[in-house]
Structures are given as C-alpha cells and as structure tokens.
Write an enzyme that holds these catalytic residues in place. Sequence first.
Site, mmCIF file in Angstrom:
data_model
loop_
_atom_site.group_PDB
_atom_site.id
_atom_site.type_symbol
_atom_site.label_atom_id
_atom_site.label_comp_id
_atom_site.label_asym_id
_atom_site.label_seq_id
_atom_site.Cartn_x
_atom_site.Cartn_y
_atom_site.Cartn_z
ATOM 1 N N GLY A 11 0.826 -1.207 0.000
ATOM 2 C CA GLY A 11 0.000 0.000 0.000
ATOM 3 C C GLY A 11 0.859 1.256 0.000
ATOM 4 O O GLY A 11 2.091 1.187 0.087
ATOM 5 N N ARG A 12 0.188 2.412 -0.065
ATOM 6 C CA ARG A 12 0.921 3.689 -0.065
ATOM 7 C C ARG A 12 1.769 3.808 1.200
ATOM 8 O O ARG A 12 2.958 4.151 1.146
ATOM 9 C CB ARG A 12 -0.065 4.874 -0.143
ATOM 10 C CG ARG A 12 -0.668 5.095 -1.509
ATOM 11 C CD ARG A 12 -1.740 6.177 -1.486
ATOM 12 N NE ARG A 12 -2.942 5.692 -0.822
ATOM 13 C CZ ARG A 12 -3.895 4.979 -1.411
ATOM 14 N NH1 ARG A 12 -3.816 4.721 -2.692
ATOM 15 N NH2 ARG A 12 -4.947 4.542 -0.739
ATOM 16 N N THR A 98 -2.897 4.715 16.688
ATOM 17 C CA THR A 98 -3.081 6.158 16.513
ATOM 18 C C THR A 98 -3.533 6.455 15.087
ATOM 19 O O THR A 98 -3.121 5.772 14.140
ATOM 20 C CB THR A 98 -1.778 6.938 16.793
ATOM 21 O OG1 THR A 98 -2.031 8.340 16.554
ATOM 22 C CG2 THR A 98 -0.618 6.493 15.914
ATOM 23 N N HIS A 131 -7.959 15.061 1.963
ATOM 24 C CA HIS A 131 -7.085 13.936 1.619
ATOM 25 C C HIS A 131 -7.224 13.575 0.148
ATOM 26 O O HIS A 131 -8.212 13.921 -0.497
ATOM 27 C CB HIS A 131 -7.429 12.702 2.461
ATOM 28 C CG HIS A 131 -6.939 12.795 3.871
ATOM 29 N ND1 HIS A 131 -7.632 13.436 4.864
ATOM 30 C CD2 HIS A 131 -5.804 12.316 4.457
ATOM 31 C CE1 HIS A 131 -6.961 13.364 6.000
ATOM 32 N NE2 HIS A 131 -5.846 12.696 5.787
ATOM 33 N N LYS A 135 -8.646 7.889 -0.514
ATOM 34 C CA LYS A 135 -8.955 7.627 0.913
ATOM 35 C C LYS A 135 -10.390 7.126 1.051
ATOM 36 O O LYS A 135 -11.311 7.697 0.469
ATOM 37 C CB LYS A 135 -8.726 8.886 1.754
ATOM 38 C CG LYS A 135 -8.930 8.612 3.249
ATOM 39 C CD LYS A 135 -8.284 9.672 4.121
ATOM 40 C CE LYS A 135 -8.510 9.410 5.605
ATOM 41 N NZ LYS A 135 -7.919 8.161 6.069
#
Length: 242
Positions: A11-12, A98, A131, A135
């Site tokens: 993934g990114r 987080t 974003h 996303k």
Amino acid sequence: MTRIGILGSEGRMGRAIAAAIAESDASHAGGVDASGDAMTLAERCDVLVDFTAPAALSANLDAAEAKGCAIVIGTTGLSADDHARIDAAAKRIAVLQTGNTSLGVVMLCALVEKAAAALGKDWDVEIAEMHHRMKVDAPSGTALMLGEAAAKGHGDSLDAVRVSGRDGHTGARETGTIGFSALRGGTVAGDHMVVFAGEGERIELTHRAEDRAIFARGAVRAALWLHDRVPGRYTMNQVLGM
Ligand SMILES: NC(=O)C1=CN([C@@H]2O[C@H](COP(=O)(O)OP(=O)(O)OC[C@H]3O[C@@H](n4cnc5c(N)ncnc54)[C@H](OP(=O)(O)O)[C@@H]3O)[C@@H](O)[C@H]2O)C=CC1
Ligand SMILES: O=C(O)C1=N[C@H](C(=O)O)C[C@H](O)C1
C-alpha cells in the site's frame, strides 16, 4: 536490532514505511498484503506495523498475540468494537494505535485541547480535512483525534457533541457541538484545520502533511520505542515524550 514486519506492505503507507526502515536502525523483516499470511510474518518479527484496513485488524492482532510481537496500528476507520479488540490484545502484548504518527499532529492535538479549554464553548469548533482521492474513510482518523482533543478541552465526550457532513436545512448551529467536514481529491497527503470561531474573530490551527514519509518515519520511531515494552496500550505522546 528491532525486526519490523509490515502489514499492508504494498500500500501507499507500506511502501513509505519500507523506505523509512531502510533509513533507520531497524531491520525490515518482510511484509504481507490482503493475500498474505500475517501469522508467518509475525514469526520473524519483534514489532508489526499495521496500515491496512479495519477488516484486517482482528487477524493482524491474532498474529501479533500468537507470536508475542508488539504492534503499531495506524489503520483508521476503526469501530468501537475494533477498539475493544485492541484493548483486549493490550492485556497480552504492547500495542500503540493512533490515527496519525506525525510529530506535528501530536503537537496540534495538544494545542487544540488547550485552546478549547481556554476559549470555552462560546468559540465554535469546526474541523476540516482534505485527503487524496483514494482515501476510503471519513472523517479521517486524525480529524477524530482532533475532535476528541477539543471535546476533552470542553469537558465533553466527542460522541455527545459530534456533527458530521451537514446538508440541507440543518437549523442553526448548536452551542458546544464540534463539526466535521471532509474534502477528497487529487494526491493530498493529509491537511487538517481546526477553526475556533468566536464573536468577530477566529483562530485557525492547521497542519499540512507535505509527504506521507512523515507518517512512515513516525511509525518506525513508534515501533522502535514499542519493542520490548510490557503489555499495554501506548500513545504517540509517550513515544515522543510529550
Ligand atoms: N496513522 C497514520 O499516521 C496514517 C494512517 N493511514 C491509514 O493507513 C491505512 C492504509 O492507508 P494506505 O496505505 O494509504 O492504503 P492502501 O490502500 O494504499 O494500502 C492498504 C494496504 O493494506 C492491504 N490490505 C487491505 N486489506 C487487507 C487485509 N484484509 N489483510 C492484509 N492486508 C490488507 C492492501 O492490500 P491489497 O492491495 O492486496 O488489498 C494494501 O496493501 C488507512 O486506514 C489510512 O487511513 C494512512 C496514513 C497515515
Ligand atoms: O489515509 C490517509 O492517507 C491518511 N490517513 C490518516 C487519517 O485518517 O487521519 C492520517 C493521514 O491524515 C493520512
């Protein structure tokens, strides 16, 4: 040397974390994607970093618990049940979850809590984020953290005061609510603005991520810090000593 395994490696964020590990004191123990086996990866790791999707959380925690790995969870869009699952895992392994691993956002949360407490509810709090077009969750995990910080400053629970995505005849704004707006487009790595709107004046506190390398470096720093910690649920504030 801390061996870090990447969940969501193609993934990114997974690719950015591999680059950050290469520049760190840690070693890259490998990675898996949706078709891979987290359990096999966990066997050769000290710490897993999970930047995948909420659907992968349970299997990823199973793997970390079974092999006694610590785990940094950066995946956003988590439900209350997901958080309960994380709390349960934290009784057996070290876990840090987080919505944002950057230093700047940890600082922004602290500023927002302080401003909300000092200004009080006469200053309306609105949170806007933008974003990239890929996303999938909204509001962002960071926006929710900022909302929690503002609600804490007001002495409230965010669930009780949250207003998302206004549309139509909404009526006037209710005092003490915290509003969220999400913009999506292009390749924006992550912008967050918290507005405190008072009578005839307003304060805007903004963080702009210029590159997701900031999140990747923070995730690797958190993984290094988490290695060999006793079981428990930890925060980025503890990692950064803030
Ligand atoms: N906490 C923070 O600081 C940050 C958090 N994030 C969050 O990280 C998450 C990932 O973001 P991003 O990298 O942009 O997303 P991508 O869609 O680019 O990558 C997600 C990766 O997770 C993999 N994946 C999806 N489902 C599973 C599964 N069930 N099991 C294992 N792997 C799976 C995907 O594999 P495949 O392609 O095979 O489906 C893909 O490699 C998001 O929730 C995002 O909000 C992002 C940036 C910073
Ligand atoms: O999906 C992203 O890209 C990001 N997700 C996190 C979030 O939901 O807050 C962190 C960052 O803003 C980038």
